[in-house]
Each structure stands twice: as C-alpha cells, then as structure tokens.
Design a protein around this motif. Structure first.
Motif, PDB file in Angstrom:
ATOM      1  N   ARG A  95       0.845  -1.183   0.000  1.00  0.00           N
ATOM      2  CA  ARG A  95       0.000   0.000   0.000  1.00  0.00           C
ATOM      3  C   ARG A  95       0.887   1.241   0.000  1.00  0.00           C
ATOM      4  NH1 ARG A  95      -4.684   0.436   4.420  1.00  0.00           N
ATOM      5  NH2 ARG A  95      -5.308  -1.423   3.217  1.00  0.00           N
ATOM      6  N   GLU A  96       0.520   2.204  -0.801  1.00  0.00           N
ATOM      7  CA  GLU A  96       1.307   3.425  -0.930  1.00  0.00           C
ATOM      8  C   GLU A  96       1.388   4.161   0.414  1.00  0.00           C
ATOM      9  OE1 GLU A  96       1.444   7.458  -3.716  1.00  0.00           O
ATOM     10  OE2 GLU A  96      -0.091   5.927  -4.023  1.00  0.00           O
ATOM     11  N   GLY A  97       2.610   4.534   0.772  1.00  0.00           N
ATOM     12  CA  GLY A  97       2.814   5.267   2.014  1.00  0.00           C
ATOM     13  C   GLY A  97       2.883   4.385   3.247  1.00  0.00           C
ATOM     14  N   GLN A  98       2.910   3.077   3.068  1.00  0.00           N
ATOM     15  CA  GLN A  98       2.942   2.139   4.192  1.00  0.00           C
ATOM     16  C   GLN A  98       4.219   1.305   4.135  1.00  0.00           C
ATOM     17  OE1 GLN A  98       1.166   1.147   6.861  1.00  0.00           O
ATOM     18  NE2 GLN A  98      -0.578   2.536   6.738  1.00  0.00           N
ATOM     19  N   ASN A  99       4.867   1.161   5.283  1.00  0.00           N
ATOM     20  CA  ASN A  99       6.013   0.261   5.383  1.00  0.00           C
ATOM     21  C   ASN A  99       5.620  -1.108   5.918  1.00  0.00           C
ATOM     22  OD1 ASN A  99       7.895   2.187   4.464  1.00  0.00           O
ATOM     23  ND2 ASN A  99       8.027   3.103   6.521  1.00  0.00           N
ATOM     24  N   ASN A 100       4.434  -1.179   6.502  1.00  0.00           N
ATOM     25  CA  ASN A 100       3.939  -2.451   7.030  1.00  0.00           C
ATOM     26  C   ASN A 100       3.529  -3.377   5.885  1.00  0.00           C
ATOM     27  OD1 ASN A 100       4.202  -1.568   9.705  1.00  0.00           O
ATOM     28  ND2 ASN A 100       2.207  -0.558   9.626  1.00  0.00           N
ATOM     29  N   PRO A 101       3.599  -4.694   6.106  1.00  0.00           N
ATOM     30  CA  PRO A 101       3.203  -5.637   5.042  1.00  0.00           C
ATOM     31  C   PRO A 101       1.686  -5.682   4.871  1.00  0.00           C
ATOM     32  CG  PRO A 101       3.812  -6.830   7.027  1.00  0.00           C
ATOM     33  CD  PRO A 101       4.118  -5.390   7.295  1.00  0.00           C
ATOM     34  N   ILE A 102       1.166  -4.749   4.126  1.00  0.00           N
ATOM     35  CA  ILE A 102      -0.273  -4.686   3.858  1.00  0.00           C
ATOM     36  C   ILE A 102      -0.481  -4.199   2.435  1.00  0.00           C
ATOM     37  CG2 ILE A 102      -0.429  -2.344   4.831  1.00  0.00           C
ATOM     38  CD1 ILE A 102      -3.289  -3.063   5.721  1.00  0.00           C
ATOM     39  N   SER A 103      -1.421  -4.810   1.733  1.00  0.00           N
ATOM     40  CA  SER A 103      -1.654  -4.500   0.325  1.00  0.00           C
ATOM     41  C   SER A 103      -2.610  -3.328   0.188  1.00  0.00           C
ATOM     42  CB  SER A 103      -2.235  -5.720  -0.390  1.00  0.00           C
ATOM     43  OG  SER A 103      -3.600  -5.890  -0.021  1.00  0.00           O
ATOM     44  N   PRO A 104      -2.744  -2.791  -1.026  1.00  0.00           N
ATOM     45  CA  PRO A 104      -3.803  -1.803  -1.262  1.00  0.00           C
ATOM     46  C   PRO A 104      -5.175  -2.413  -1.018  1.00  0.00           C
ATOM     47  CG  PRO A 104      -2.199  -1.792  -3.055  1.00  0.00           C
ATOM     48  CD  PRO A 104      -1.886  -2.983  -2.199  1.00  0.00           C
ATOM     49  N   THR A 105      -6.160  -1.579  -0.768  1.00  0.00           N
ATOM     50  CA  THR A 105      -7.520  -2.050  -0.555  1.00  0.00           C
ATOM     51  C   THR A 105      -8.116  -2.549  -1.865  1.00  0.00           C
ATOM     52  OG1 THR A 105      -7.801  -0.445   1.222  1.00  0.00           O
ATOM     53  CG2 THR A 105      -9.806  -1.403   0.298  1.00  0.00           C
ATOM     54  N   VAL A 106      -8.831  -3.641  -1.784  1.00  0.00           N
ATOM     55  CA  VAL A 106      -9.493  -4.197  -2.966  1.00  0.00           C
ATOM     56  C   VAL A 106     -10.509  -3.197  -3.499  1.00  0.00           C
ATOM     57  CG1 VAL A 106     -11.070  -6.021  -3.726  1.00  0.00           C
ATOM     58  CG2 VAL A 106      -9.164  -6.580  -2.222  1.00  0.00           C
ATOM     59  N   ALA A 107     -10.578  -3.081  -4.811  1.00  0.00           N
ATOM     60  CA  ALA A 107     -11.522  -2.141  -5.426  1.00  0.00           C
ATOM     61  C   ALA A 107     -12.950  -2.431  -4.967  1.00  0.00           C
ATOM     62  CB  ALA A 107     -11.435  -2.219  -6.942  1.00  0.00           C
ATOM     63  N   GLU A 108     -13.742  -1.380  -4.850  1.00  0.00           N
ATOM     64  CA  GLU A 108     -15.092  -1.541  -4.303  1.00  0.00           C
ATOM     65  C   GLU A 108     -15.939  -2.489  -5.126  1.00  0.00           C
ATOM     66  OE1 GLU A 108     -18.836   1.262  -2.804  1.00  0.00           O
ATOM     67  OE2 GLU A 108     -16.951   2.163  -3.470  1.00  0.00           O
ATOM     68  N   ASN A 109     -15.787  -2.453  -6.462  1.00  0.00           N
ATOM     69  CA  ASN A 109     -16.605  -3.344  -7.291  1.00  0.00           C
ATOM     70  C   ASN A 109     -16.060  -4.771  -7.324  1.00  0.00           C
ATOM     71  OD1 ASN A 109     -14.350  -2.772  -8.782  1.00  0.00           O
ATOM     72  ND2 ASN A 109     -15.419  -2.325 -10.690  1.00  0.00           N
ATOM     73  N   ALA A 110     -14.944  -5.024  -6.607  1.00  0.00           N
ATOM     74  CA  ALA A 110     -14.433  -6.385  -6.478  1.00  0.00           C
ATOM     75  C   ALA A 110     -14.728  -6.961  -5.095  1.00  0.00           C
ATOM     76  CB  ALA A 110     -12.933  -6.417  -6.731  1.00  0.00           C
ATOM     77  N   GLN A 111     -15.428  -6.208  -4.269  1.00  0.00           N
ATOM     78  CA  GLN A 111     -15.779  -6.679  -2.933  1.00  0.00           C
ATOM     79  C   GLN A 111     -17.154  -7.335  -2.954  1.00  0.00           C
ATOM     80  OE1 GLN A 111     -15.574  -3.313  -0.267  1.00  0.00           O
ATOM     81  NE2 GLN A 111     -13.534  -2.713  -0.974  1.00  0.00           N
ATOM     82  N   TYR A 112     -17.345  -8.308  -2.046  1.00  0.00           N
ATOM     83  CA  TYR A 112     -18.671  -8.902  -1.896  1.00  0.00           C
ATOM     84  C   TYR A 112     -19.637  -7.824  -1.395  1.00  0.00           C
ATOM     85  CZ  TYR A 112     -17.128 -13.785  -2.304  1.00  0.00           C
ATOM     86  OH  TYR A 112     -16.644 -14.989  -2.763  1.00  0.00           O
ATOM     87  N   PRO A 113     -20.768  -7.643  -2.069  1.00  0.00           N
ATOM     88  CA  PRO A 113     -21.756  -6.676  -1.555  1.00  0.00           C
ATOM     89  C   PRO A 113     -22.309  -7.142  -0.212  1.00  0.00           C
ATOM     90  CG  PRO A 113     -22.217  -7.289  -3.839  1.00  0.00           C
ATOM     91  CD  PRO A 113     -21.184  -8.247  -3.336  1.00  0.00           C
ATOM     92  N   LEU A 114     -22.662  -6.179   0.621  1.00  0.00           N
ATOM     93  CA  LEU A 114     -23.262  -6.507   1.910  1.00  0.00           C
ATOM     94  C   LEU A 114     -24.662  -7.059   1.688  1.00  0.00           C
ATOM     95  CD1 LEU A 114     -22.078  -3.426   3.991  1.00  0.00           C
ATOM     96  CD2 LEU A 114     -21.186  -5.771   4.081  1.00  0.00           C
ATOM     97  N   LEU A 115     -24.992  -8.084   2.454  1.00  0.00           N
ATOM     98  CA  LEU A 115     -26.245  -8.803   2.233  1.00  0.00           C
ATOM     99  C   LEU A 115     -27.440  -8.091   2.854  1.00  0.00           C
ATOM    100  CD1 LEU A 115     -27.473 -11.387   1.036  1.00  0.00           C
ATOM    101  CD2 LEU A 115     -26.953 -12.547   3.190  1.00  0.00           C
ATOM    102  N   LEU A 116     -27.238  -7.435   4.000  1.00  0.00           N
ATOM    103  CA  LEU A 116     -28.350  -6.831   4.736  1.00  0.00           C
ATOM    104  C   LEU A 116     -28.168  -5.333   4.958  1.00  0.00           C
ATOM    105  CD1 LEU A 116     -28.788  -9.626   7.452  1.00  0.00           C
ATOM    106  CD2 LEU A 116     -30.118  -9.316   5.354  1.00  0.00           C
ATOM    107  N   GLY A 117     -27.305  -4.714   4.200  1.00  0.00           N
ATOM    108  CA  GLY A 117     -27.100  -3.284   4.356  1.00  0.00           C
ATOM    109  C   GLY A 117     -25.838  -2.958   5.137  1.00  0.00           C
ATOM    110  N   SER A 118     -25.515  -1.684   5.182  1.00  0.00           N
ATOM    111  CA  SER A 118     -24.243  -1.236   5.749  1.00  0.00           C
ATOM    112  C   SER A 118     -24.135  -1.430   7.262  1.00  0.00           C
ATOM    113  CB  SER A 118     -24.033   0.247   5.419  1.00  0.00           C
ATOM    114  OG  SER A 118     -25.102   1.020   5.934  1.00  0.00           O
ATOM    115  N   GLN A 119     -25.263  -1.606   7.953  1.00  0.00           N
ATOM    116  CA  GLN A 119     -25.198  -1.744   9.405  1.00  0.00           C
ATOM    117  C   GLN A 119     -24.866  -3.170   9.857  1.00  0.00           C
ATOM    118  OE1 GLN A 119     -29.075  -0.980  11.164  1.00  0.00           O
ATOM    119  NE2 GLN A 119     -30.109  -1.582   9.277  1.00  0.00           N
ATOM    120  N   PHE A 120     -24.820  -4.107   8.899  1.00  0.00           N
ATOM    121  CA  PHE A 120     -24.497  -5.494   9.222  1.00  0.00           C
ATOM    122  C   PHE A 120     -23.265  -5.926   8.437  1.00  0.00           C
ATOM    123  CE2 PHE A 120     -29.173  -5.254   9.701  1.00  0.00           C
ATOM    124  CZ  PHE A 120     -29.250  -5.527  11.063  1.00  0.00           C
ATOM    125  N   PRO A 121     -22.398  -6.756   9.028  1.00  0.00           N
ATOM    126  CA  PRO A 121     -21.178  -7.178   8.328  1.00  0.00           C
ATOM    127  C   PRO A 121     -21.390  -8.319   7.329  1.00  0.00           C
ATOM    128  CG  PRO A 121     -21.225  -8.135  10.518  1.00  0.00           C
ATOM    129  CD  PRO A 121     -22.443  -7.250  10.416  1.00  0.00           C
TER     130      PRO A 121
END
Length: 405
Positions: A216-242
């Motif tokens: 991830r840009e600006g990070q020295n820790n071993p962490i990748s960039p965030t997955v693009a929003e359209n590549a994420q699983y959509p939430l099943l019951l809305g934003s208030q539930f995981p």
C-alpha cells in the motif's frame, strides 16, 4: 399309560418394539456423540468459568460456614458467562433496536462463512480417504491471487468481483493440485506435503507483500492496497451489518457438494476410492485421477474461503489474512462428519464461539481463552468417540460390538 417326553418348541426371540428400535438407533448414532461432545465441552468450560471468577473464589473462602453463597456465586458466574456469549453470538437482549439486537448473529454468520468453504473442501477429502492439512496454505494462495486481481486490475462492474472470486478459487485449486499430483504419481503422503506447502504459502505471501506492486502506498507495514469496491462482496443486509454475499455463495457450495458426493457419478467414485482404493481400481476407477480431482476441488473451496476474507471482511492482504481458519476447518469438517449440512452447522457453531469472545471479556470479565479451551475440548472429544460414550453411558454401535467380539 407311560409318560412321554414333551419337547418344547424353542422360544422365538422377541422382536423389540419400533419405539425401542428408534431409541436404540438414536443412542448409537454418531450425531448424538457429536452433540454430547459439545455438551461435555460446555461443561468443562463452565468449570473453567467458575475457577476464573473472582466472586466464586471470594465466596469459597468461607464455603463451610455458608456454602449457599459459593453455590450461588458459581451459578451466577456460569449463567453470566454463557449469557454474555449468547448476546455476543446470537441475540443482544440489551440492544435498543431490533437491528442492533440481531447484529451479533450476522457477525457469527460472517465468521462462519470461510469455515463453511474450507470445511466443505476438507470434508470431501476425508470422505475420499485423504487427510488434507493444507487448507491454510490454499486459503492464503487463493486470497493472494484473488486479492491481487481485486486491487491491481481495473474491470467494469460485477465482472471485477466475478474474476476476483474465480482467481481465489483458482489459486486454491493450484495449491491443492500440487499435493494431489505428488500423491497420485509418487505416493508422497498428503499430510506431509500439505503441511510443508502451508509454510511455503505463508512465506510466499510475506515476500510478495515486500514488493512495491503489493504494498500500500505510504505504508512500510506488510499490507496491500484495498481491494476495489466493485471487487468486494456486496453486503447482504445493508451497511449496518457485516454479513456479505459470500455467505450465500458458501451455502450454494454446500448444496453443490451435497449433489456432487451423493448424486453424481464422480462423487460415487470419490467415496469408493476413499472406502477401498484396491476395490475401486479393480472396478475400473482411476484412483490417481480421483486423488488429484479431490485435492483440486478441496483447494478451490479453500480458495473461496480466502475470498470471504480478502473480498468480504478484510478487503486487503496481510500476513494474517487466513488467521487460523484452515486449522479450525479441520475441526469443523470432523464435527460435521464431513457432510455438507453438518459442516454448515459446525461452522456456525465455531463462528458463534469466535464472535462471542469479545462479549465474554467485556460483559463477564472473563478471559477470551475460555472460548479457545471449549474449541479445543470439542476437538478432543470428537477425536475420541469412545470417551464420549463412556462419559454419558451411551451404547456402542453394533458394528463396534461385532469387532470387539
């Protein structure tokens, strides 16, 4: 008139009533053993809760003068701890709204999702006579490939998610193919190979996260960039539930695995190879092909478990992307008797135990390690059915009695 000997006809054995037969089948069933294993684990958990509770220790100091205080404190500790776990995993009775009340259960299902995927894959292997310990590595490689597609590729709309999910399954399938191929062609033991590949996968991910393309840009820790929003699983019951749509895919895979193993010719071959490889070979089945296909399918399902992590909950790659899912899934598959329905229920149970940890710590003031002990004792009892039968005085199955005789 001379007396004549009267020969009595031999008595016919009495046929037990249908009710007794049903009761006997229930008492001898492996399902009851599983349930009793969970019950025994909860009892051991209750003992640990009593030992760890400060009020119980205080009351026990004057037990012989006022034993009722100690017994009351023990009950309050056990009731409070398991109530806290229930509120953290199923339903929060203290919540102000219904949405907040059921949020713990959605968290349980979210945590159960990768366990369902990986448990299904391991269950297929167990029924085919293969003890696959490589789900952890298959999850890592699947998450790595799918996550890379998610943050490095630029695809339109739903296509991006679809390709990323396929990438996860493909990564896991490749990592499952390696031990399957070595087992089929060289006889290499799948347990040793898959354990080694777990470490290879983890170190490979560690190396990739040190590269600029995966950092991830600006990070020295071993962490990748965030997955693009359209590549994420959509939430099943809305934003208030995981809870996300990965859970729906996991349930669909459970139906698919049921059909594969119980209704398809390929599944019959898998089961035949697992039951007796020599007889399967004599019947014209290819044991080598079956071994490779089982490991590929198991790897693909484990890779989908990685998709639940990188495309659903975490949304980026880290060294802890797989957590302990690959190893927990072994217990889930064993607890579910390698059957899809049992695996789903066992995964939800373990998801609930994981989700209940923070609530146990905050509401009951007890260490979260108690949850880990419960999980570990479940593994112990599942691995030793005779121990469970001995504790609860359950009769042994008929086939075990015949072997003993």
């Amino acid at each position: 008139m001379s007396a004549t000997a009267v020969t009595e006809a031999p008595q016919q054995p009495q046929t037990p009533s249908r009710a007794k037969q049903v009761l006997r089948e229930i008492l001898e069933s492996s399902t009851l053993v599983v349930i009793m294993a969970v019950v025994a684990s909860l009892i051991i958990g209750a003992i640990l809760i009593v030992i760890a509770d400060e009020d119980v220790r205080t009351a026990s100091a004057y037990f012989f003068s006022r034993p009722g205080d100690t017994l009351s404190a023990m009950w309050d500790a056990i009731w409070g701890a398991y109530t806290a776990m229930f509120q953290g995993a199923i339903y929060n009775t203290r919540a102000d709204t219904f949405a907040a009340a059921i949020k713990p259960f959605t968290q349980t299902l979210t945590m159960a999702t990768p366990l369902i995927f990986a448990g299904l894959g391991l269950g297929i292997g167990f029924r085919a006579g293969l003890f696959n310990i490589g789900a952890q590595g298959q999850i890592i490689i699947g998450a790595t490939l799918g996550g890379w597609v998610g943050f490095a590729w630029d695809l339109p709309g739903f296509t991006h998610l679809l390709v990323a999910v396929i990438g996860c399954a493909l990564g896991g399938a490749i990592w499952g193919f390696i031990p399957g191929f070595l087992k089929a062609r060289t006889g290499a033991h799948e347990v040793i190979v898959t354990i080694m590949l777990n470490y290879v996968a983890l170190n490979l991910l560690s190396y990739l996260l040190s590269l600029e393309a995966f950092q991830r840009e600006g990070q020295n820790n071993p962490i990748s960039p965030t997955v693009a929003e359209n590549a994420q699983y959509p939430l099943l019951l809305g934003s208030q539930f995981p809870l996300h749509w990965g859970f729906v895919l996991a349930i669909a895979c459970a139906f698919g695995v049921w059909w594969l193993m119980e209704r398809s010719t390929l599944g019959f071959e898998f089961r035949a190879v697992g039951a007796n490889p020599r007889a399967a070979r004599t019947a014209g089945m290819s044991v080598a092909k079956g071994t490779i296909l089982v490991m590929v399918i198991a790897g693909a399902l484990a890779g989908l478990a990685g998709s639940a992590q990188v495309l659903g909950t975490e949304k980026n790659l880290t060294l802890d992307i797989a957590g302990s899912i690959g190893f927990d899934a072994i217990t889930v598959a064993l607890l579910g008797r390698s059957r899809p329905l049992g695996t789903v229920l066992a995964a939800i149970l373990f998801g609930g135990l994981k989700a209940s940890g923070p609530s146990l710590q905050v509401l009951a003031g007890l260490p979260v390690d108690i949850v880990f002990v419960i999980q570990a004792t479940i593994v112990l009892f599942i691995a030793a059915p005779p121990l469970v039968r001995s504790i609860f005085r359950l009769p042994a199955p008929a086939h075990e009695k015949e072997v003993a005789a």
